[in-house]
Design an enzyme around this catalytic site. Structure first.
Site, PDB file in Angstrom:
ATOM      1  N   ASP A   1      -0.263  -5.001   9.763  1.00  0.00           N
ATOM      2  CA  ASP A   1      -1.269  -4.030   9.350  1.00  0.00           C
ATOM      3  C   ASP A   1      -2.540  -4.826   9.023  1.00  0.00           C
ATOM      4  OD1 ASP A   1      -2.890  -2.170   8.194  1.00  0.00           O
ATOM      5  OD2 ASP A   1      -1.471  -1.524   6.648  1.00  0.00           O
TER       6      ASP A   1
ATOM      7  N   LYS B   1     -12.954  -0.506   6.341  1.00  0.00           N
ATOM      8  CA  LYS B   1     -13.537  -1.406   5.338  1.00  0.00           C
ATOM      9  C   LYS B   1     -14.573  -2.343   5.936  1.00  0.00           C
ATOM     10  CE  LYS B   1      -9.789   0.137   3.375  1.00  0.00           C
ATOM     11  NZ  LYS B   1      -9.353   0.658   2.119  1.00  0.00           N
TER      12      LYS B   1
ATOM     13  N   TRP C   1       0.873  -1.181   0.000  1.00  0.00           N
ATOM     14  CA  TRP C   1       0.000   0.000   0.000  1.00  0.00           C
ATOM     15  C   TRP C   1       0.909   1.231   0.000  1.00  0.00           C
ATOM     16  CZ3 TRP C   1      -1.685   2.756   4.907  1.00  0.00           C
ATOM     17  CH2 TRP C   1      -2.643   3.737   4.633  1.00  0.00           C
TER      18      TRP C   1
HETATM   19  N1  KET Z   1      -3.517  -0.414   5.509  1.00  0.00           N
HETATM   20  C1  KET Z   1      -3.768  -0.846   4.272  1.00  0.00           C
HETATM   21  C2  KET Z   1      -3.064  -2.048   3.776  1.00  0.00           C
HETATM   22  C3  KET Z   1      -4.701  -0.155   3.494  1.00  0.00           C
HETATM   23  O1  KET Z   1      -4.954  -0.620   2.291  1.00  0.00           O
HETATM   24  C4  KET Z   1      -5.337   1.004   3.992  1.00  0.00           C
HETATM   25  C5  KET Z   1      -6.256   1.768   3.149  1.00  0.00           C
HETATM   26  C6  KET Z   1      -5.034   1.394   5.305  1.00  0.00           C
HETATM   27  C7  KET Z   1      -4.109   0.668   6.033  1.00  0.00           C
HETATM   28  C8  KET Z   1      -5.625   2.590   5.973  1.00  0.00           C
HETATM   29  O2  KET Z   1      -6.946   2.799   5.908  1.00  0.00           O
HETATM   30  P1  KET Z   1      -7.648   3.744   7.004  1.00  0.00           P
HETATM   31  O3  KET Z   1      -8.831   4.295   6.319  1.00  0.00           O
HETATM   32  O4  KET Z   1      -6.665   4.786   7.449  1.00  0.00           O
HETATM   33  O5  KET Z   1      -7.995   2.831   8.124  1.00  0.00           O
HETATM   34  N2  KET Z   1      -6.327   1.641   1.905  1.00  0.00           N
HETATM   35  C9  KET Z   1      -7.247   2.252   0.941  1.00  0.00           C
HETATM   36  C10 KET Z   1      -7.534   3.700   1.150  1.00  0.00           C
HETATM   37  C11 KET Z   1      -6.337   4.593   1.239  1.00  0.00           C
HETATM   38  O6  KET Z   1      -5.430   4.530   0.416  1.00  0.00           O
HETATM   39  O7  KET Z   1      -6.319   5.416   2.188  1.00  0.00           O
HETATM   40  C12 KET Z   1      -6.743   1.948  -0.463  1.00  0.00           C
HETATM   41  O8  KET Z   1      -5.687   1.322  -0.627  1.00  0.00           O
HETATM   42  O9  KET Z   1      -7.434   2.295  -1.426  1.00  0.00           O
END
Ligand code: KET
Length: 447
Positions: free
Chosen positions: A256, A292, A175
């Protein structure tokens, strides 16, 4: 009488504080003088030297999508769940919890620095299992964080302060924001091999060799499940070997966990990688997100957990995580924390959540299958598209390169990240044929 061993962490911390103060003083001095010179000699804004930042590789895609006026447009960039009508969705169980919260007339007082106690309890139990020995022995320090990102950032700040100079190893690819998080926290990082484009699967040998060759005591950032962007996870046997090697090398795993429940539809199965390490008595850091699996993207609710070897160490780590959080944002928001605490803490709502999560995971599996069927029937070259079916979670890692991904957007109005990732959570059955046409055109007609 103090022993020198007891004094070392204190001295390291003092040295760190002194180094930081010295650095900020010198920077401020140099910058201050440069700006003073500029503002006294010219009439330009003092923000003139600020350059334009590039758009974010993921969230910038949503911004570009909004600007596109085509009726054909499709946003497969950000990993955010949409209904079959391609609309954002608020889970029924979330609405139910919110109604309950409104009725009970909760106030808006500050939460403690570490967050809502009921949330911290629920989130650690959801991660490790309620009867986990580490929880019973009070060996888990849990701090509510600003979703997955904010929780990773707290963990990174902790590493910078207490394990200075230790390198964090991050999968290649990963990511995109992982690198930013450790960069901005001043933590050195390197990649370990993860993905083999030839097999469109895990490069297990490469991964193991890189873990083996990392200096003893390094930190390995691992995706708990549904690896982003590849959708390729180690098998249970491979996880066991990874844990063996991390233990042998005295490394520490930093998990993560952003997709618990979204990979398999089962919360327990998706936490099995983390539980395996904890059951072996290994110390781990774990960042969690409810963006998610509960669809709480904008509520910014998650946690950082440190599972350590004694209750005493957990208390000290918790106190220091609070110390890091206080000057960053003081204390976290309460709304999302109350939703999670209500849903996880109530057996009936918990079951409703699980059913809704399975429905979301199921819808993604259905479009995954349809996309594979369309690709296989339209592509007469005999290319094997079965990797689309094997990948798990929200995404498919198509193998399209940057130019091909650009073609998807510029010609077909399909928005995706430039690493070739598409979010199947933003796709519906009606658009699968159109997407397959676009992928085949981009794959064969663009170099
Ligand atoms: N870890 C991973 C692996 C991840 O894909 C995301 C979010 C997050 C942490 C953090 O998400 P949060 O909303 O802060 O709990 N991924 C999606 C959104 C983004 O990039 O912020 C994405 O990959 O589309």
């Amino acid at each position: 009488m103090y022993r020198i061993d007891d004094l070392i962490p204190f001295l390291v911390n003092e040295l760190f504080d002194f180094r930081c103060s010295l650095c900020s003083f010198l920077c401020a001095f140099v910058q201050g003088n440069a700006l003073k010179a500029m503002s006294t000699t010219t009439n330009v804004s003092r923000f003139e030297q600020v350059t334009m930042a590039p758009a974010d590789p993921i969230l910038g895609v949503s911004e570009a999508f909004k600007r596109d006026e085509s009726e054909k447009k499709l946003n497969l960039g950000v990993g955010a769940y949409r209904t079959e009508d391609l609309q954002p969705m608020v889970l029924e169980v979330v609405k139910k919890a919110e109604r309950k919260m409104l009725e009970s007339g909760e106030n808006k007082e500050y939460l403690p620095i570490e967050g809502l106690a009921a949330f911290n309890k629920a989130t650690a139990e959801l991660l490790l299992g309620a009867d986990n020995a580490a929880i019973k022995e009070n060996r888990v320090a849990t701090i509510q964080g600003l979703s997955g990102t904010g929780s990773l950032r707290l963990g990174a700040a902790f590493i910078q302060r207490y394990f200075p100079g230790t390198t964090v190893y991050i999968s290649n690819p990963t990511w995109g924001n992982h690198m930013n998080i450790f960069n901005d926290a001043g933590v050195p990082w390197k990649h370990y091999r993860y993905f083999d484009p030839k097999t469109v699967g895990l490069d297990f040998e490469g991964m193991m060799a890189d873990i083996e060759n990392a200096p003893d005591g390094s930190i390995m950032l691992l995706h708990g499940c549904a690896h982003n962007p590849t959708g390729v996870d180690p098998t249970p046997e491979q996880w066991e070997k990874i844990a063996d090697l991390i233990e042998k090398k005295n490394h520490m795993a930093f998990f993560d966990v952003a997709y618990q429940g979204f990979a398999s539809g089962s919360l327990d199965q998706d936490a099995s990688s983390v539980r395996r390490f904890v059951e072996r008595g290994m110390e781990v850091l774990v960042a969690q997100s409810y963006s998610k699996n509960l669809g709480l993207y904008a509520e910014r609710i998650g946690a950082i957990n440190a599972v350590v070897s004694s209750a005493d160490a957990a208390a000290r780590v918790r106190s220091q995580l609070k110390r890091i959080a206080r000057p960053m944002y003081s204390n976290p928001p309460c709304h999302g924390a109350r939703i999670v605490a209500n849903v996880v803490g109530d057996a009936k709502m918990f079951d409703e959540w699980r059913a809704e999560m399975q429905e979301m995971a199921g819808r993604i599996k259905t479009v995954r299958q349809r996309l594979f069927d369309e690709l296989s029937s339209k592509d007469k070259s005999g290319k094997d598209w079965s990797f689309v079916l094997k990948q798990i979670g929200m995404f498919s890692f198509t193998g399209l390169n940057k130019a091909q991904s650009d073609n998807m957007t510029n010609k077909w109005h399909i928005y995706m990240t430039k690493d070739g990732r598409i979010s199947l959570a933003g796709l519906n059955l009606a658009k699968c044929e159109y997407l397959a046409d676009a992928i085949i055109d981009s794959y064969y007609n663009v170099q």
